[in-house]
Every structure is written in structure tokens, then in C-alpha cells.
Scaffold this motif. Structure first.
Motif, PDB file in Angstrom:
ATOM      1  N   SER A  69       0.810  -1.218   0.000  1.00  0.00           N
ATOM      2  CA  SER A  69       0.000   0.000   0.000  1.00  0.00           C
ATOM      3  C   SER A  69       0.845   1.271   0.000  1.00  0.00           C
ATOM      4  N   GLU A  70       2.135   1.168   0.310  1.00  0.00           N
ATOM      5  CA  GLU A  70       2.989   2.348   0.208  1.00  0.00           C
ATOM      6  C   GLU A  70       3.268   2.687  -1.248  1.00  0.00           C
ATOM      7  N   ARG A  71       3.410   1.673  -2.071  1.00  0.00           N
ATOM      8  CA  ARG A  71       3.672   1.915  -3.489  1.00  0.00           C
ATOM      9  C   ARG A  71       2.391   2.048  -4.307  1.00  0.00           C
ATOM     10  N   PHE A  72       1.398   1.215  -3.986  1.00  0.00           N
ATOM     11  CA  PHE A  72       0.199   1.117  -4.817  1.00  0.00           C
ATOM     12  C   PHE A  72      -1.023   1.706  -4.127  1.00  0.00           C
ATOM     13  N   GLU A  73      -1.839   2.380  -4.902  1.00  0.00           N
ATOM     14  CA  GLU A  73      -3.151   2.841  -4.453  1.00  0.00           C
ATOM     15  C   GLU A  73      -4.203   2.078  -5.246  1.00  0.00           C
ATOM     16  N   VAL A  74      -5.038   1.323  -4.549  1.00  0.00           N
ATOM     17  CA  VAL A  74      -6.089   0.551  -5.215  1.00  0.00           C
ATOM     18  C   VAL A  74      -7.281   1.460  -5.457  1.00  0.00           C
ATOM     19  N   GLN A  75      -7.606   1.645  -6.725  1.00  0.00           N
ATOM     20  CA  GLN A  75      -8.703   2.538  -7.084  1.00  0.00           C
ATOM     21  C   GLN A  75     -10.057   1.845  -7.070  1.00  0.00           C
ATOM     22  N   SER A  76     -10.078   0.560  -7.404  1.00  0.00           N
ATOM     23  CA  SER A  76     -11.309  -0.219  -7.340  1.00  0.00           C
ATOM     24  C   SER A  76     -10.944  -1.692  -7.354  1.00  0.00           C
ATOM     25  N   ALA A  77     -11.822  -2.527  -6.791  1.00  0.00           N
ATOM     26  CA  ALA A  77     -11.611  -3.969  -6.780  1.00  0.00           C
ATOM     27  C   ALA A  77     -12.962  -4.650  -6.932  1.00  0.00           C
ATOM     28  N   ARG A 102      -8.092  -2.383 -10.124  1.00  0.00           N
ATOM     29  CA  ARG A 102      -7.397  -1.315 -10.840  1.00  0.00           C
ATOM     30  C   ARG A 102      -6.487  -0.618  -9.835  1.00  0.00           C
ATOM     31  N   ILE A 103      -5.201  -0.556 -10.166  1.00  0.00           N
ATOM     32  CA  ILE A 103      -4.177  -0.123  -9.217  1.00  0.00           C
ATOM     33  C   ILE A 103      -3.373   1.029  -9.808  1.00  0.00           C
ATOM     34  N   HIS A 104      -3.149   2.053  -8.997  1.00  0.00           N
ATOM     35  CA  HIS A 104      -2.290   3.175  -9.386  1.00  0.00           C
ATOM     36  C   HIS A 104      -0.911   2.978  -8.769  1.00  0.00           C
ATOM     37  N   ASP A 105       0.113   3.025  -9.593  1.00  0.00           N
ATOM     38  CA  ASP A 105       1.497   2.872  -9.149  1.00  0.00           C
ATOM     39  C   ASP A 105       2.078   4.265  -8.904  1.00  0.00           C
ATOM     40  N   ARG A 106       2.331   4.589  -7.654  1.00  0.00           N
ATOM     41  CA  ARG A 106       2.847   5.916  -7.318  1.00  0.00           C
ATOM     42  C   ARG A 106       4.248   6.145  -7.883  1.00  0.00           C
ATOM     43  N   GLU A 107       5.027   5.061  -8.065  1.00  0.00           N
ATOM     44  CA  GLU A 107       6.388   5.210  -8.566  1.00  0.00           C
ATOM     45  C   GLU A 107       6.410   5.709 -10.008  1.00  0.00           C
ATOM     46  N   SER A 108       5.546   5.170 -10.851  1.00  0.00           N
ATOM     47  CA  SER A 108       5.555   5.529 -12.270  1.00  0.00           C
ATOM     48  C   SER A 108       4.422   6.473 -12.654  1.00  0.00           C
ATOM     49  N   ASP A 111      -1.460   3.520 -14.164  1.00  0.00           N
ATOM     50  CA  ASP A 111      -2.405   2.532 -13.672  1.00  0.00           C
ATOM     51  C   ASP A 111      -2.228   1.206 -14.394  1.00  0.00           C
ATOM     52  N   PHE A 112      -2.631   0.127 -13.719  1.00  0.00           N
ATOM     53  CA  PHE A 112      -2.676  -1.185 -14.352  1.00  0.00           C
ATOM     54  C   PHE A 112      -3.725  -2.027 -13.655  1.00  0.00           C
ATOM     55  N   ILE A 113      -4.014  -3.187 -14.242  1.00  0.00           N
ATOM     56  CA  ILE A 113      -4.982  -4.120 -13.684  1.00  0.00           C
ATOM     57  C   ILE A 113      -4.246  -5.364 -13.212  1.00  0.00           C
ATOM     58  N   ALA A 114      -4.570  -5.827 -11.998  1.00  0.00           N
ATOM     59  CA  ALA A 114      -4.051  -7.086 -11.481  1.00  0.00           C
ATOM     60  C   ALA A 114      -5.229  -7.974 -11.110  1.00  0.00           C
ATOM     61  N   ALA A 115      -5.043  -9.291 -11.268  1.00  0.00           N
ATOM     62  CA  ALA A 115      -6.155 -10.197 -10.993  1.00  0.00           C
ATOM     63  C   ALA A 115      -5.662 -11.533 -10.473  1.00  0.00           C
ATOM     64  N   SER A 116      -6.475 -12.119  -9.572  1.00  0.00           N
ATOM     65  CA  SER A 116      -6.305 -13.489  -9.104  1.00  0.00           C
ATOM     66  C   SER A 116      -7.422 -14.315  -9.727  1.00  0.00           C
ATOM     67  N   PHE A 117      -7.050 -15.473 -10.299  1.00  0.00           N
ATOM     68  CA  PHE A 117      -7.979 -16.269 -11.099  1.00  0.00           C
ATOM     69  C   PHE A 117      -7.900 -17.726 -10.664  1.00  0.00           C
ATOM     70  N   ALA A 142     -13.091  -4.125 -18.737  1.00  0.00           N
ATOM     71  CA  ALA A 142     -14.100  -3.132 -18.369  1.00  0.00           C
ATOM     72  C   ALA A 142     -13.673  -2.303 -17.169  1.00  0.00           C
ATOM     73  N   ILE A 143     -12.820  -2.858 -16.299  1.00  0.00           N
ATOM     74  CA  ILE A 143     -12.317  -2.096 -15.148  1.00  0.00           C
ATOM     75  C   ILE A 143     -11.431  -0.949 -15.609  1.00  0.00           C
ATOM     76  N   GLY A 144     -10.603  -1.226 -16.604  1.00  0.00           N
ATOM     77  CA  GLY A 144      -9.690  -0.209 -17.107  1.00  0.00           C
ATOM     78  C   GLY A 144      -9.372  -0.462 -18.568  1.00  0.00           C
ATOM     79  N   PRO A 145     -10.195   0.020 -19.476  1.00  0.00           N
ATOM     80  CA  PRO A 145      -9.977  -0.263 -20.902  1.00  0.00           C
ATOM     81  C   PRO A 145      -8.585   0.163 -21.361  1.00  0.00           C
ATOM     82  N   GLY A 146      -7.877  -0.773 -22.002  1.00  0.00           N
ATOM     83  CA  GLY A 146      -6.566  -0.469 -22.561  1.00  0.00           C
ATOM     84  C   GLY A 146      -5.425  -0.484 -21.576  1.00  0.00           C
TER      85      GLY A 146
END
Length: 234
Positions: A69-77, A102-108, A111-117, A142-146
Motif C-alpha cells: 500500500s505504500e507503493r500502490f493505491e487501489v482505485q477499485s476492486a 485497478r491499481i495506481h502505481d505511485r512510482e511511475s 495505472d494497471f490491472i491485477a487479478a487473481s484467477f 471493463a475495469i480499465g480499458p486499454g
């Protein structure tokens, strides 16, 4: 290229391996942790340096995700239901087989999408698992197009990888397997069950980690996002 991300994925075998997670995270410097077959009711809010994002709610043994959570901010799950197998309908219903964020990377600043399946078990056909994977791709899109997307987990797909890889490539996704098998318990069922599919990432390495109390072995995915594909933060 920017934004290296280290992710561990682990099927806990009905939560048996829960006590191994803190040392796994600390020893390997994981920044994302994606779980399958976790006891979602009793999960801790933190594992090592990682904070719980969300766990599925409609099946007790389900999916969960932790992040730095110090590096990443989760915008939605979001948790998603996928097409059910006969096993799901009759024996042990698993209503939610995808957890995406949908996760925001404070370092860069991106945003990107991560998933557990967690795909349907081996009692189902590979064709049904491909349907589940395709639906998962659509839901994550649909969470984050593109956005760059990385989906890790237990795909229950130990054979006929060429067909799966071609199916994923047609969807714009790469498929990367680990350096060693991730399931060795029964001879007839040994193989690579746990792996990663992604788009917008270069997968530097997928490493099978040491055996614990689960019948699956955890994997460590080291990924780098393609600079040309990094979008501006929303």
C-alpha cells in the motif's frame, strides 16, 4: 520500460498454507500477493508488508489479493462470477472465480490491472476453462480499458498448452509458464497449473518457489510494463 512488479500467486489448498505467506512475501520481496482457496472469512488485514485489498464473499474458500500500500493505491476492486462447471453446480459451488483490481502505481504515475484467477477443476473441459478465461479478460478490460493487465492464478490447465497459448494470443494476451511444474502430488496430474497471462507487460521471469503444505507450489512472477503502453493516470 518502467514499473517492475513482483507478484506471488499461491493456491493454499483449502487454506492449509496460510501460515507460510508472511515469510514468502518477506523472503521474495513480493509487492502483490494473489491467493486461491483462501479462507476468506478469516484472512488477516496484513501479510508481511502487504495490505488486504479484497477477498471474494460468496464462497468461503475463495480468492484474495494483497498489495504494497505504500507503493500502490487501489482505485477499485471487483469479484466476478464466471461460467459454472458441472462440479460447481452439483458438488461444491464456487460462485466467484475472478478477483480484479485497478491499481495506481505511485512510482511511475500509471495505472494497471491485477487479478487473481481460479479456473474450474479438471472435471470440466478445457473448452469451458477457455470460456472462463475469455470472460475474465472481458471483465478486467471493463475495469480499465486499454490498461496493462496481469492475471495470475490456478488455471487448472496442465496439458494442451499450445491451444491455450494460441487462444490467448488471439485475445492480445501472452501466456508465460514457470521454470518448474507447480503441481506434483499425483503422477497423472502433474504439470504447470499455476501461471500468468498478461497484456502490456514483459514477463521477465516466472519462478516456481519451494514446496509448502499445499498440493500446489507458489509462483513468483517478475513483470515489467512496456513504456510505450503506459497510459496517463486517470
Amino acid at each position: 520500460m518502467l514499473g517492475r512488479v513482483k507478484t506471488i500467486s499461491y493456491n493454499l489448498r483449502k487454506n492449509r498454507a496460510i501460515g507460510e505467506l508472511a515469510s514468502l512475501v518477506d523472503n521474495h520481496g513480493a509487492e502483490l500477493l494473489c491467493l486461491q482457496e483462501a479462507d476468506t472469512v478469516n484472512l488477516p488485514s496484513r501479510i508481511g508488508a502487504l495490505s488486504l485489498v479484497r477477498a471474494t464473499e460468496k464462497n468461503r474458500l475463495g480468492l484474495a489479493m494483497y498489495v504494497d500500500s505504500e507503493r500502490f493505491e487501489v482505485q477499485s476492486a471487483h469479484a466476478f462470477q464466471l461460467k459454472k462447471s458441472l462440479h460447481d453446480r452439483v458438488l461444491s459451488p464456487a460462485h466467484e472465480r475472478l478477483l480484479g483490481a485497478r491499481i495506481h502505481d505511485r512510482e511511475s504515475g500509471s495505472d494497471f490491472i491485477a487479478a487473481s484467477f481460479h479456473a474450474a477443476p479438471l472435471t470440466a473441459r478445457n473448452s469451458l476453462r477457455r470460456v472462463q478465461i475469455s470472460t475474465a479478460i472481458d471483465e478486467l478490460g471493463a475495469i480499465g480499458p486499454g490498461l496493462p493487465t496481469i492475471m495470475v492464478g490456478d488455471y487448472n490447465y496442465p496439458v494442451f498448452h499450445n491451444r491455450l497459448t494460441a487462444h490467448m494470443r488471439a485475445s492480445g494476451y501472452d501466456t508465460n509458464f514457470s521454470d518448474k511444474r507447480t503441481y506434483n502430488r499425483y503422477f497423472l496430474f502433474r504439470g504447470h497449473y499455476d501461471f500468468v497471462t498478461s497484456t502490456g507487460f514483459e514477463i521477465a521471469r516466472v519462478q516456481t518457489l519451494g514446496r509448502g503444505s499445499s498440493d500446489h507450489l507458489p509462483i513468483m512472477v517478475t513483470a515489467q510494463r512496456h513504456e510505450a503502453l503506459l497510459p496517463l493516470a486517470a
